[in-house]
Enzyme design. Sequence first.
Site, short mmCIF file in Angstrom:
data_model
loop_
_atom_site.label_atom_id
_atom_site.label_comp_id
_atom_site.label_asym_id
_atom_site.label_seq_id
_atom_site.Cartn_x
_atom_site.Cartn_y
_atom_site.Cartn_z
N LYS A 1 0.87 -1.17 0.00
CA LYS A 1 0.00 0.00 0.00
C LYS A 1 0.91 1.22 0.00
O LYS A 1 1.74 1.39 0.91
CB LYS A 1 -0.88 -0.01 1.26
CG LYS A 1 -1.65 1.28 1.53
CD LYS A 1 -2.86 1.41 0.63
CE LYS A 1 -3.74 2.59 1.05
NZ LYS A 1 -4.45 2.34 2.32
N ILE A 2 0.79 2.06 -1.02
CA ILE A 2 1.63 3.24 -1.13
C ILE A 2 0.76 4.46 -1.41
O ILE A 2 -0.44 4.35 -1.70
CB ILE A 2 2.69 3.09 -2.23
CG1 ILE A 2 2.04 3.01 -3.62
CG2 ILE A 2 3.59 1.87 -1.97
CD1 ILE A 2 3.01 3.11 -4.77
N SER A 3 1.37 5.62 -1.36
CA SER A 3 0.69 6.85 -1.75
C SER A 3 0.57 6.91 -3.27
O SER A 3 1.50 6.53 -3.98
CB SER A 3 1.48 8.07 -1.28
OG SER A 3 1.64 8.09 0.11
N THR B 1 0.30 11.48 -1.34
CA THR B 1 -0.77 12.15 -2.06
C THR B 1 -1.16 13.42 -1.34
O THR B 1 -1.47 14.43 -1.98
CB THR B 1 -1.99 11.22 -2.18
OG1 THR B 1 -1.56 9.95 -2.64
CG2 THR B 1 -3.02 11.80 -3.12
N ALA B 2 -1.16 13.38 -0.03
CA ALA B 2 -1.48 14.57 0.75
C ALA B 2 -0.57 15.73 0.35
O ALA B 2 -1.02 16.87 0.18
CB ALA B 2 -1.35 14.27 2.24
N HIS C 1 -5.93 10.94 7.54
CA HIS C 1 -6.65 9.86 8.23
C HIS C 1 -7.40 10.34 9.46
O HIS C 1 -8.13 11.31 9.41
CB HIS C 1 -5.68 8.72 8.56
CG HIS C 1 -5.10 8.05 7.36
ND1 HIS C 1 -5.79 7.90 6.19
CD2 HIS C 1 -3.87 7.51 7.14
CE1 HIS C 1 -5.04 7.28 5.30
NE2 HIS C 1 -3.87 7.04 5.85
#
Length: 286
Positions: A56-58, A110-111, A154
């Site tokens: 799981k990655i950005s 992504t943020a 989150h």
Amino acid sequence: MSDRLTLAHSPCPNDTFVFHAWTHGLVPGAPQVDVTLADIDITNGLAERGELDILKISFGALPHVLDRYALLPCGGALGRGCGPLVLTKDPGGPETLVGKRIAVPSTRSTAYLLFRLWASRDVPGGIGEVVVLPFDDIMPAVRDGRVDAGLVIHEARFTYQQYGLFRLADMGEEWEKHTGLPIPLGAIVARRDLGDERLAALADTIRTSVRFAWNAPEASSEYVRAHAQEMETSVVEQHIELYVNPFTADLGDEGYAAVRELLNRAADEGLLPALKPNALDFPVPA
């Protein structure tokens, strides 16, 4: 798919909820898997070094790994009303960030991409120093004055007021206002050299794990809470409800459109390398 695989994802409730059934042997015929739980900045680095099979990655890290990894059409985090927030100790507008010190969870996240796209439009004077901190240290750093603002992700969107902080901007609201698309946050990738058939089977495994979680949420509840970093039960439930949604089971046309829009806009700003043609296509077995 009998060979044992390696998987890394965050300890956040949405990921432990999604992957619990698979990693605990509740998906018939699924491959055995060794799991590493790590912060997204660590999993981004693991993917860039090609160290594990599935991660799981950005989405912000995705263009850097697409030569080695394929984007899976399920298991990730996209949605609406779930974007990162810019928090400050005192109320104010975007102009208050000019030349200021900003804490972020990762410059590959992504943020961070959403923040830079927003800042290039709404903070024309330019922000100052960007500091990378573990996501759970960002709100204390803003509260204690170690940084002027923080970009949080989150569960922080449910808890920031407990730190006496103010929401200066919502990156998700800004993204949706300007694109009309869902917010792409986290991607699931798998090594291309596993082959098309195994990649397709992995996607089926993850979809089955997601559906199992929805149909029997009590099965994963203890596991999720054990890794939820002392979150209150209500926060855990809100977190899962927000980040595990139909896009988790299948990106679909709208999900893929959101991912392409984000990565193309970031490339246009010089924040990411441009996507190669068909780079996001998921292999289909012959």
